[in-house]
Write a protein that holds these residues in place. Structure first.
Motif, PDB file in Angstrom:
ATOM      1  N   MET A   1       0.785  -0.885   0.288  1.00 56.74           N
ATOM      2  CA  MET A   1       0.207  -0.383   0.195  1.00 56.74           C
ATOM      3  C   MET A   1       0.797   1.292  -0.179  1.00 56.74           C
ATOM      4  O   MET A   1       1.272   1.646   0.858  1.00 56.74           O
ATOM      5  CB  MET A   1      -0.871   0.316   1.231  1.00 56.74           C
ATOM      6  N   ASN A   2       0.856   1.846  -0.875  1.00 53.48           N
ATOM      7  CA  ASN A   2       1.495   2.912  -1.460  1.00 53.48           C
ATOM      8  C   ASN A   2       0.534   4.468  -1.059  1.00 53.48           C
ATOM      9  O   ASN A   2      -0.490   4.458  -0.807  1.00 53.48           O
ATOM     10  CB  ASN A   2       2.095   3.556  -2.578  1.00 53.48           C
ATOM     11  N   LEU A   3       0.691   5.202   0.633  1.00 51.01           N
ATOM     12  CA  LEU A   3       0.266   6.293   1.306  1.00 51.01           C
ATOM     13  C   LEU A   3       0.865   7.268   0.648  1.00 51.01           C
ATOM     14  O   LEU A   3       2.076   7.724   0.792  1.00 51.01           O
ATOM     15  CB  LEU A   3       0.263   6.132   2.866  1.00 51.01           C
ATOM     16  N   SER A   4      -0.311   8.512   0.111  1.00 56.34           N
ATOM     17  CA  SER A   4       0.777   9.329  -0.609  1.00 56.34           C
ATOM     18  C   SER A   4       0.430  10.281   1.461  1.00 56.34           C
ATOM     19  O   SER A   4      -0.856  10.801   1.508  1.00 56.34           O
ATOM     20  CB  SER A   4      -0.766  10.332  -1.335  1.00 56.34           C
ATOM     21  N   MET A   5       1.444  11.242   1.657  1.00 56.22           N
ATOM     22  CA  MET A   5       2.270  12.191   2.479  1.00 56.22           C
ATOM     23  C   MET A   5       1.195  13.225   2.790  1.00 56.22           C
ATOM     24  O   MET A   5       0.632  13.796   3.792  1.00 56.22           O
ATOM     25  CB  MET A   5       2.872  12.216   3.092  1.00 56.22           C
ATOM     26  N   LYS A   6       0.660  14.000   1.557  1.00 60.03           N
ATOM     27  CA  LYS A   6      -0.859  14.805   1.273  1.00 60.03           C
ATOM     28  C   LYS A   6      -2.057  14.426   1.651  1.00 60.03           C
ATOM     29  O   LYS A   6      -2.620  15.033   2.110  1.00 60.03           O
ATOM     30  CB  LYS A   6      -0.044  15.051   0.271  1.00 60.03           C
ATOM     31  N   SER A  28       4.098   0.725  16.252  1.00 56.54           N
ATOM     32  CA  SER A  28       2.547   0.908  16.434  1.00 56.54           C
ATOM     33  C   SER A  28       1.763  -0.388  15.792  1.00 56.54           C
ATOM     34  O   SER A  28       1.253  -0.919  15.582  1.00 56.54           O
ATOM     35  CB  SER A  28       2.097   1.459  16.239  1.00 56.54           C
ATOM     36  N   GLY A  29       2.698  -1.407  14.650  1.00 57.75           N
ATOM     37  CA  GLY A  29       2.611  -2.020  14.087  1.00 57.75           C
ATOM     38  C   GLY A  29       1.588  -2.043  12.757  1.00 57.75           C
ATOM     39  O   GLY A  29       1.757  -3.470  11.745  1.00 57.75           O
ATOM     40  N   SER A  30       1.918  -0.922  12.324  1.00 59.84           N
ATOM     41  CA  SER A  30       2.193  -0.966  10.670  1.00 59.84           C
ATOM     42  C   SER A  30       3.704  -0.691   9.987  1.00 59.84           C
ATOM     43  O   SER A  30       3.826   0.405   9.805  1.00 59.84           O
ATOM     44  CB  SER A  30       1.391   0.317  10.083  1.00 59.84           C
ATOM     45  N   LYS A  31       4.081  -1.813   9.053  1.00 63.14           N
ATOM     46  CA  LYS A  31       5.087  -1.800   8.487  1.00 63.14           C
ATOM     47  C   LYS A  31       5.503  -1.247   8.008  1.00 63.14           C
ATOM     48  O   LYS A  31       5.005  -1.399   6.470  1.00 63.14           O
ATOM     49  CB  LYS A  31       5.646  -3.267   8.611  1.00 63.14           C
ATOM     50  N   VAL A  32       6.538  -0.100   7.432  1.00 67.39           N
ATOM     51  CA  VAL A  32       6.910   0.799   6.710  1.00 67.39           C
ATOM     52  C   VAL A  32       8.107   0.098   5.687  1.00 67.39           C
ATOM     53  O   VAL A  32       9.115  -0.025   5.886  1.00 67.39           O
ATOM     54  CB  VAL A  32       7.341   2.518   6.994  1.00 67.39           C
ATOM     55  N   GLU A 167       3.901  -2.715   4.007  1.00 65.17           N
ATOM     56  CA  GLU A 167       3.645  -3.769   3.725  1.00 65.17           C
ATOM     57  C   GLU A 167       2.360  -4.818   4.918  1.00 65.17           C
ATOM     58  O   GLU A 167       2.429  -4.432   5.732  1.00 65.17           O
ATOM     59  CB  GLU A 167       4.755  -4.671   4.213  1.00 65.17           C
ATOM     60  N   ILE A 168       0.898  -4.576   4.569  1.00 68.12           N
ATOM     61  CA  ILE A 168      -0.448  -4.544   4.918  1.00 68.12           C
ATOM     62  C   ILE A 168      -0.459  -5.792   5.236  1.00 68.12           C
ATOM     63  O   ILE A 168      -0.420  -6.731   4.361  1.00 68.12           O
ATOM     64  CB  ILE A 168      -1.542  -3.777   4.647  1.00 68.12           C
ATOM     65  N   THR A 169      -0.567  -6.371   6.543  1.00 65.09           N
ATOM     66  CA  THR A 169      -0.540  -8.174   7.124  1.00 65.09           C
ATOM     67  C   THR A 169      -2.048  -8.792   6.575  1.00 65.09           C
ATOM     68  O   THR A 169      -2.716  -7.562   6.632  1.00 65.09           O
ATOM     69  CB  THR A 169      -0.211  -8.145   7.768  1.00 65.09           C
ATOM     70  N   SER A 170      -1.779  -9.736   5.745  1.00 60.05           N
ATOM     71  CA  SER A 170      -3.478 -10.597   5.355  1.00 60.05           C
ATOM     72  C   SER A 170      -4.432 -10.182   6.720  1.00 60.05           C
ATOM     73  O   SER A 170      -5.974 -10.004   5.874  1.00 60.05           O
ATOM     74  CB  SER A 170      -3.996 -11.445   5.270  1.00 60.05           C
ATOM     75  N   ASN A 171      -4.587  -9.835   7.818  1.00 58.41           N
ATOM     76  CA  ASN A 171      -5.277  -9.875   9.428  1.00 58.41           C
ATOM     77  C   ASN A 171      -5.758  -8.370   8.492  1.00 58.41           C
ATOM     78  O   ASN A 171      -6.786  -7.783   9.211  1.00 58.41           O
ATOM     79  CB  ASN A 171      -4.852 -10.130  10.347  1.00 58.41           C
ATOM     80  N   ARG A 172      -5.022  -7.001   8.733  1.00 59.53           N
ATOM     81  CA  ARG A 172      -6.018  -5.767   8.232  1.00 59.53           C
ATOM     82  C   ARG A 172      -5.979  -5.283   7.516  1.00 59.53           C
ATOM     83  O   ARG A 172      -4.856  -4.286   6.414  1.00 59.53           O
ATOM     84  CB  ARG A 172      -4.365  -5.339   9.541  1.00 59.53           C
ATOM     85  N   PRO A 173      -7.095  -6.033   6.090  1.00 63.42           N
ATOM     86  CA  PRO A 173      -6.769  -5.665   5.378  1.00 63.42           C
ATOM     87  C   PRO A 173      -8.198  -3.701   5.220  1.00 63.42           C
ATOM     88  O   PRO A 173      -7.941  -3.046   4.227  1.00 63.42           O
ATOM     89  CB  PRO A 173      -8.199  -6.197   4.355  1.00 63.42           C
ATOM     90  N   ASP A 174      -8.288  -3.232   6.685  1.00 63.63           N
ATOM     91  CA  ASP A 174      -8.362  -2.338   6.926  1.00 63.63           C
ATOM     92  C   ASP A 174      -7.698  -1.230   6.430  1.00 63.63           C
ATOM     93  O   ASP A 174      -7.386   0.063   6.226  1.00 63.63           O
ATOM     94  CB  ASP A 174      -8.950  -1.708   8.397  1.00 63.63           C
ATOM     95  N   CYS A 175      -6.296  -1.434   6.840  1.00 61.93           N
ATOM     96  CA  CYS A 175      -4.768  -0.690   6.645  1.00 61.93           C
ATOM     97  C   CYS A 175      -4.728  -0.329   4.808  1.00 61.93           C
ATOM     98  O   CYS A 175      -3.466   0.512   4.561  1.00 61.93           O
ATOM     99  CB  CYS A 175      -3.778  -0.902   7.499  1.00 61.93           C
ATOM    100  N   LEU A 176      -4.446  -1.604   4.090  1.00 62.66           N
ATOM    101  CA  LEU A 176      -5.297  -1.466   2.534  1.00 62.66           C
ATOM    102  C   LEU A 176      -5.809   0.245   2.429  1.00 62.66           C
ATOM    103  O   LEU A 176      -6.650   0.076   1.073  1.00 62.66           O
ATOM    104  CB  LEU A 176      -5.635  -2.502   1.524  1.00 62.66           C
TER     105      LEU A 176
END
Length: 473
Positions: A1-6, A28-32, A167-176
């Motif tokens: 998942m690519n996150l735009s900081m803007k 905090s669990g969201s691996k960059v 890198e979003i793990t498969s148990n956290r689809p909400d973070c996609l």
């Protein structure tokens, strides 16, 4: 998942540098994985204004330009481009500039005439016509943005966003999604989350007068929502939307397609848009494919379907493979006038098996197969309608069709602070635990923990303990 900081800044102001952001989110669990700033390969390129253009004395195709770059006097640049006009704003690579591909600009002469820089095309800046639809591919980029001579090109054309790859793990689809990562960022850095419900107006027409929807297999499609936009005006998306799509790794196409992609990235819920002309009898049926049925998908490939696959069909034929890809004639075209928006929840295992059997893994299937929140379907459709009205892309037809067969929500999980501390080997006060959970949008009530609907991974006390541990640090 690519996150735009803007884009993230719309929802939460973290107040930290990008390096601190990456470190905090990882802890905090969201691996960059990494981060990248757009236009890093472009250095010492500024906006210039073409003051005068004269023919080269020793060439019938070169032109000598005097260019205002915000200094005391114009600089001279020789170019072979034929699309330039006096008064136009252009990107100017100054002496010592660097461009993508390892290009370095030096002072030189062309046919005996001194040239102190280079006028740039879109391609030389690492851009395409999709980024600036008004420009041409094979000439100098004539800038129509609100900018002035001497201004750095990154700022002038919005080539300055930073994209953080997670890198979003498969148990956290909400973070996609941007919203999902914004929730995580807000609690990680202790900042408020600015998230409001989408709003749109809609016409007084009734959607049920123009469209019919039936779901035959409610186990594989527990929820299917349809909406409609008429009097569609196809055109380029505004620059801010194109910039955010580009920073997220998605190519801008046109306003209607971009809206569906934008909303998918924003909320993590895929959408599809059908051209109503190609929905026979204006009837949508969600059903299993029939033995021997075929569909030509949007990528132009003919695919053989089998009965265990779920399809979206009109009264005659399949028009999309549910949760994977639309059919060849279901997409948005330049002469499209009426669009049907689909926002649905498809059973994850079925989507994964279908995508694997057909050999086509898409952005949509990658999200559906991890499991999504059925409750987000209505929010996402509302957001798409809000953007349609905001962009003037068409007229939203009043009302929606919502076929909802979603079962009861997951049962709550017992909350026991002593057990959690024993399990973690900590001595965290119960009040702190409840605070952490509330910040993560959980609710603690009568000794039970109620997870928000978008947290499909919470099933037992250990899951609750993990949430507390990762925020405690």
């Amino acid at each position: 998942m690519n996150l735009s900081m803007k884009w993230l800044a719309d929802y939460v102001d973290c107040g930290v540098s990008v390096k601190e952001f990456c470190a905090g989110m990882t802890m905090s669990g969201s691996k960059v994985e990494t981060y990248e700033t757009e236009g890093d390969a472009v250095k010492n390129v500024i906006v210039g204004k073409l003051v005068s253009i004269t023919p080269h004395e020793n060439s019938d195709h070169l032109q000598v330009c005097q260019v205002d770059v915000g200094g005391d006097a114009p600089i001279q640049i020789v170019t072979g481009a034929q699309n330039i006009v006096e008064g136009a704003l252009v990107p100017v690579a100054m002496i010592g500039a660097d461009l993508p591909g390892g290009v370095h600009i030096k002072k030189g002469k062309l046919r005996g005439v001194e040239s102190n820089g280079m006028l740039c095309s879109l391609g030389e800046l690492g851009l395409t016509k999709h980024d600036f639809p008004y420009a041409i591919e094979d000439g100098i980029f004539l800038i129509e943005e609100d900018c002035k001579p001497g201004q750095d090109i990154h700022e002038a054309i919005g080539l300055d966003d930073t994209s953080v790859e997670f890198e979003i793990t498969s148990n956290r689809p909400d973070c996609l999604s941007v919203v999902g990562l914004a929730r995580e960022a807000a609690v990680t850095f202790g900042k408020p989350l600015n998230l409001k419900a989408p709003e749109f107006h809609g016409s007084e027409d009734k959607l049920s007068d123009s469209l019919a929807v039936a779901v035959e297999n409610t186990q594989l499609c527990p929820r299917y929502i349809a909406g409609m936009v008429k009097n569609v005006k196809i055109g380029p998306s505004p620059r801010w939307m194109r910039e955010r799509l580009r920073a997220s790794g998605v190519r801008p196409i046109n306003n209607l397609v971009d809206i569906t992609n934008y909303v998918m990235l924003e909320y993590g819920q895929p959408m599809h848009a059908f051209d109503l002309r190609y929905v026979q009898d204006a009837k949508i049926t969600v059903r299993n494919a029939k033995d021997g049925e075929q569909i030509t998908t949007l990528d132009g490939t003919e695919r053989k379907l089998s009965p265990e696959m779920l399809v979206i069909a009109d009264s005659e034929k399949p028009i999309a493979v549910a949760g994977v890809m639309g059919g060849e004639y279901s997409g948005i075209m330049e002469d499209t006038t009426t669009v049907v928006f689909e926002s649905a929840y498809f059973e994850p295992t079925q989507v994964r098996l279908t995508a694997k059997k057909l050999g086509m893994r898409t952005e949509a299937s990658a999200r559906y197969e991890k499991g999504l929140d059925p409750n987000s379907t209505i929010t996402v459709l509302s957001r798409a309608f809000e953007l349609v009205e905001q962009l003037g892309a068409g007229e939203v037809v009043g009302g929606i069709i919502d076929v909802n067969n979603v079962g009861e929500p997951k049962p709550p999980v017992p909350f026991d602070a002593n057990w959690i501390n024993g399990f973690l080997g900590t001595s965290i006060p119960e009040s702190d635990m409840i605070h952490y959970l509330n910040e993560l949008h959980f609710k603690v009530e009568d000794g039970m923990v109620y997870a928000p609907s978008f947290r499909i991974d919470i099933e037992c006390k250990a899951d609750v303990a993990e949430e507390i541990a990762r925020i405690y640090g």
